[in-house]
Design a protein around this motif. Sequence first.
Motif, short mmCIF file in Angstrom:
data_model
loop_
_atom_site.label_atom_id
_atom_site.label_comp_id
_atom_site.label_asym_id
_atom_site.label_seq_id
_atom_site.Cartn_x
_atom_site.Cartn_y
_atom_site.Cartn_z
N ASP A 138 0.82 -1.22 0.00
CA ASP A 138 0.00 0.00 0.00
C ASP A 138 0.84 1.27 0.00
N VAL B 76 -9.31 0.69 7.05
CA VAL B 76 -8.99 -0.45 6.20
C VAL B 76 -9.54 -0.26 4.79
N GLU B 77 -10.79 0.23 4.69
CA GLU B 77 -11.45 0.31 3.39
C GLU B 77 -10.76 1.25 2.42
N ASN B 78 -9.90 2.14 2.94
CA ASN B 78 -9.18 3.07 2.07
C ASN B 78 -7.81 2.56 1.67
N ARG B 79 -7.50 1.32 2.04
CA ARG B 79 -6.20 0.73 1.68
C ARG B 79 -6.46 -0.44 0.72
N PRO B 80 -6.30 -0.23 -0.57
CA PRO B 80 -6.68 -1.27 -1.55
C PRO B 80 -5.94 -2.59 -1.38
N VAL C 77 -7.32 -4.47 1.61
CA VAL C 77 -8.60 -5.07 1.23
C VAL C 77 -8.36 -6.35 0.43
N ARG C 78 -7.39 -6.32 -0.48
CA ARG C 78 -7.07 -7.52 -1.28
C ARG C 78 -6.53 -8.63 -0.39
N ILE D 139 -7.18 -9.11 2.81
CA ILE D 139 -8.30 -9.65 3.60
C ILE D 139 -9.12 -10.63 2.76
N ARG D 140 -9.38 -10.28 1.52
CA ARG D 140 -10.16 -11.16 0.64
C ARG D 140 -9.43 -12.47 0.39
N SER E 181 -2.80 -2.13 11.11
CA SER E 181 -3.82 -1.10 11.30
C SER E 181 -3.31 -0.13 12.34
N ASP F 226 -10.61 -1.97 13.68
CA ASP F 226 -10.04 -2.66 12.53
C ASP F 226 -9.02 -3.71 12.97
#
Length: 272
Positions: free
Chosen positions: A45, A53-57, A60-61, A63-64, A83, A90
């Motif tokens: 990142d 978290v949602e603003n860190r692409p 997010v990847r 976590i998925r 975090s 988070d």
Amino acid sequence: MIRAGIYIRKSKLDKGQEAHRLELQRKKLPAYAASQNWSYDLYDDGIISGAEVENRPQMVRLIRDIEKGLINVVLVIEVSRLSRDDNMTDHLSFINLCASKKVKIATPERLLDPTDTASWFMSMMEGGFSAVEMRTLKKRIMEGREMARSKGRWLGGPSPFGYDYDKNRKLLIPNPETGEIIRTIFRERVKGKSIDEIVRMARDRRWPSTGGGSNWWNVTVFRILKKPVYAGLLRHNGELIKAVWEPLVDRAIWEAAQPVRHQHQDSGRAWL
């Protein structure tokens, strides 16, 4: 084979070490994974806040991929890279996700297993320290900004139309072209021109506008006239104080040019 997800992040709030800290992570973490015979994917990142978290692409990847069962261990330079929220929401969610998927969390110094009570507690302790640090840092930043504002300094962000920002001097500097446009707007308003007339003048002369291009509207002129920044003033605690930058117009001219709603008799179109 163990599959590692290497997460890399450098906080925006940690000044002066951007290149060094990122370079360290990008070199040390893959080398460590290789020394453990782990295969790995990078989730980089770069320089970004760890608060949301949602603003860190890449987070997010990551976590998925954990949810899909593609990762066995998350490798970071330190646990706080995962975090840095000031309420641990988070951090707790991420640790619990790793525990549910039996994913370990590693640094080059140690390995934590969130399914183990002692490791889970240790990760919570580190998250707590990070949250306290974030709260303290935010408080210091707010206090610093308040002090700077009380001294009439520009706090950053987009420069007002008519000014450029000198990063070295940390000062607003009048722009030769747009600064003269601002002076003309105030001068014509004080002479008695309506906002409609000023807008027509701006369009006829094809002045560059605040939003780029040459689109001028009543509300554009109205907002310019209302801003004390052009008189070298700054609002602080409900009062106007003298700022450190060069004013584009005298305070007397700024005050004389102020639009008054109930006296406004321009075209009748809404411009507020």
